[in-house]
Design an enzyme around this catalytic site. Structure first.
Site, mmCIF file in Angstrom:
data_model
loop_
_atom_site.group_PDB
_atom_site.id
_atom_site.type_symbol
_atom_site.label_atom_id
_atom_site.label_comp_id
_atom_site.label_asym_id
_atom_site.label_seq_id
_atom_site.Cartn_x
_atom_site.Cartn_y
_atom_site.Cartn_z
ATOM 1 N N PRO A 177 40.630 26.969 29.565
ATOM 2 C CA PRO A 177 39.704 25.971 30.170
ATOM 3 C C PRO A 177 38.201 26.643 30.551
ATOM 4 C CG PRO A 177 41.192 27.072 31.603
ATOM 5 C CD PRO A 177 41.703 27.550 30.311
ATOM 6 N N ASN A 178 37.386 25.366 30.257
ATOM 7 C CA ASN A 178 35.918 25.806 30.439
ATOM 8 C C ASN A 178 35.047 26.698 29.395
ATOM 9 O OD1 ASN A 178 36.004 23.953 32.782
ATOM 10 N ND2 ASN A 178 37.273 25.613 33.623
ATOM 11 N N ARG A 186 25.739 27.144 30.765
ATOM 12 C CA ARG A 186 25.430 27.640 32.021
ATOM 13 C C ARG A 186 25.997 28.844 32.170
ATOM 14 N NH1 ARG A 186 29.502 24.300 34.773
ATOM 15 N NH2 ARG A 186 29.178 25.734 36.594
ATOM 16 N N TYR A 231 28.007 34.721 31.065
ATOM 17 C CA TYR A 231 28.712 34.783 29.952
ATOM 18 C C TYR A 231 27.684 35.030 28.648
ATOM 19 C CZ TYR A 231 32.405 33.297 33.121
ATOM 20 O OH TYR A 231 33.182 33.088 33.967
ATOM 21 N N ASN A 267 41.704 34.389 25.360
ATOM 22 C CA ASN A 267 40.933 34.395 26.355
ATOM 23 C C ASN A 267 41.553 33.132 27.228
ATOM 24 O OD1 ASN A 267 39.055 33.998 28.408
ATOM 25 N ND2 ASN A 267 37.141 34.439 27.061
ATOM 26 N N ALA A 278 40.528 30.800 33.421
ATOM 27 C CA ALA A 278 41.041 30.893 34.721
ATOM 28 C C ALA A 278 42.614 30.971 34.710
ATOM 29 C CB ALA A 278 40.575 29.790 35.499
ATOM 30 N N HIS A 288 44.496 33.832 35.646
ATOM 31 C CA HIS A 288 45.025 34.414 37.047
ATOM 32 C C HIS A 288 46.098 33.535 37.536
ATOM 33 C CE1 HIS A 288 41.153 36.497 36.005
ATOM 34 N NE2 HIS A 288 40.607 35.279 36.067
ATOM 35 N N ASP A 311 55.141 33.785 29.998
ATOM 36 C CA ASP A 311 56.522 33.516 29.424
ATOM 37 C C ASP A 311 56.304 33.439 27.850
ATOM 38 O OD1 ASP A 311 57.594 33.968 31.848
ATOM 39 O OD2 ASP A 311 57.879 32.029 32.328
ATOM 40 N N GLU A 363 44.420 40.390 25.210
ATOM 41 C CA GLU A 363 43.860 39.667 26.313
ATOM 42 C C GLU A 363 42.301 39.905 26.215
ATOM 43 O OE1 GLU A 363 45.455 40.434 30.055
ATOM 44 O OE2 GLU A 363 43.557 39.262 30.918
ATOM 45 N N HIS A 388 38.343 39.176 27.775
ATOM 46 C CA HIS A 388 37.372 38.262 28.917
ATOM 47 C C HIS A 388 36.125 38.706 28.047
ATOM 48 C CE1 HIS A 388 41.016 37.128 31.085
ATOM 49 N NE2 HIS A 388 41.444 38.083 30.926
ATOM 50 N N ILE A 389 35.085 37.917 28.182
ATOM 51 C CA ILE A 389 33.783 38.062 28.010
ATOM 52 C C ILE A 389 33.276 38.807 29.079
ATOM 53 C CG2 ILE A 389 31.694 36.755 27.718
ATOM 54 C CD1 ILE A 389 33.366 34.552 26.402
ATOM 55 N N SER A 390 33.700 38.492 30.292
ATOM 56 C CA SER A 390 32.949 39.328 31.684
ATOM 57 C C SER A 390 33.922 40.490 32.039
ATOM 58 C CB SER A 390 32.691 38.377 32.707
ATOM 59 O OG SER A 390 33.955 37.789 33.216
ATOM 60 N N ARG A 407 34.255 41.392 39.133
ATOM 61 C CA ARG A 407 33.957 40.161 39.805
ATOM 62 C C ARG A 407 34.736 39.956 41.097
ATOM 63 N NH1 ARG A 407 33.736 35.738 35.240
ATOM 64 N NH2 ARG A 407 32.501 34.801 37.115
ATOM 65 N N ARG A 464 39.750 37.323 40.481
ATOM 66 C CA ARG A 464 39.910 37.557 39.099
ATOM 67 C C ARG A 464 40.614 38.888 38.360
ATOM 68 N NH1 ARG A 464 36.564 33.361 37.228
ATOM 69 N NH2 ARG A 464 35.035 32.866 38.750
HETATM 70 O O1 CA2 Z 1 35.136 36.210 31.480
HETATM 71 C C1 CA2 Z 1 35.677 35.731 30.753
HETATM 72 O O2 CA2 Z 1 36.228 35.703 29.529
HETATM 73 C C2 CA2 Z 1 36.553 34.634 31.558
HETATM 74 O O3 CA2 Z 1 37.951 34.559 30.909
HETATM 75 C C3 CA2 Z 1 36.112 33.277 31.678
HETATM 76 C C4 CA2 Z 1 36.681 32.135 32.787
HETATM 77 C C5 CA2 Z 1 36.932 32.694 33.994
HETATM 78 O O4 CA2 Z 1 37.702 32.023 34.727
HETATM 79 C C6 CA2 Z 1 37.985 34.242 33.820
HETATM 80 O O5 CA2 Z 1 37.980 34.733 35.048
HETATM 81 C C7 CA2 Z 1 37.040 35.100 33.219
HETATM 82 C C8 CA2 Z 1 35.577 31.052 32.858
HETATM 83 C C9 CA2 Z 1 35.341 30.581 31.660
HETATM 84 C C10 CA2 Z 1 34.291 29.456 31.922
HETATM 85 O O6 CA2 Z 1 33.189 29.396 31.188
HETATM 86 C C11 CA2 Z 1 32.022 29.003 31.464
HETATM 87 C C12 CA2 Z 1 30.877 29.107 30.568
HETATM 88 C C13 CA2 Z 1 29.575 28.566 30.925
HETATM 89 C C14 CA2 Z 1 29.743 27.851 32.049
HETATM 90 C C15 CA2 Z 1 30.862 27.638 32.654
HETATM 91 C C16 CA2 Z 1 31.886 27.950 32.347
#
Ligand code: CA2
Length: 148
Positions: free
Chosen positions: A10-11, A18, A23, A79, A82, A85, A92, A103, A105-107, A112, A116
């Site tokens: 998601p997202n 943003r 990211y 990836n 959210a 978490h 499963d 697994e 994650h970009i960040s 954080r 997370r």
């Molecule tokens: O660091 C990552 O890749 C995450 O999986 C990104 C998720 C976050 O919920 C995880 O804790 C860590 C969020 C992805 C949303 O990405 C956005 C990028 C730009 C603007 C808004 C959201």
């Protein structure tokens, strides 16, 4: 030729629009292009997906599981956003298919917010990558190549 699944949750379709400090400024289309290049380098086909829906991600893991049974899957880079978490369903699905999954994650989620720091994906994953930014996707493809 084996396939690498890259699944984005998601997202992640908002990438590059943003929160560039967290990211980066590259878009999901850029991520796909990076994965295409990395897969070409290592002789893999690429199946690249993004969904905002948990069940759709579960279905994609099941599809990867079918390729796995056929011996046609190099592995999955997930990836889960959210859902990392929150999702017992994704945990499963990974366990249930027996796929090799990284697994990603970009960040650096551990630097954080506390919410997370826990992942339902990690106990079911072969490996975990966090904090390498978008280039982490190419590193993950290279890692899968090393596991074949
Ligand atoms: O660091 C990552 O890749 C995450 O999986 C990104 C998720 C976050 O919920 C995880 O804790 C860590 C969020 C992805 C949303 O990405 C956005 C990028 C730009 C603007 C808004 C959201």
């Amino acid at each position: 030729m084996k396939t690498v699944f890259v699944l984005n949750g998601p997202n992640l379709n908002l990438l590059g629009t943003r929160e560039p400090a967290v990211y980066g400024s590259q878009t999901l289309a850029d991520v796909r292009q990076l994965c295409e290049q990395a897969c070409a380098t290592h002789g893999f086909a690429l199946d690249f997906r993004q969904s905002n829906h948990e069940g759709v991600l579960v279905d994609s893991l099941h599809e990867a599981g079918i390729l796995h049974v056929q011996g046609a899957l190099a592995g999955v880079i997930l990836n889960a956003g959210a859902y990392t978490h929150t999702s017992v369903a994704l945990h499963d699905a990974i366990k249930g298919t027996g796929i090799t999954l990284i697994e990603l994650h970009i960040s650096n989620v551990h630097a954080r917010e506390a919410f997370r720091h826990h992942s339902y994906i990690s106990p079911a994953a072969k490996a975990v990558m966090a904090g390498f930014g978008v280039p982490g996707y190419a590193l993950a493809v290279a890692a899968l190549a090393g596991m074949q």
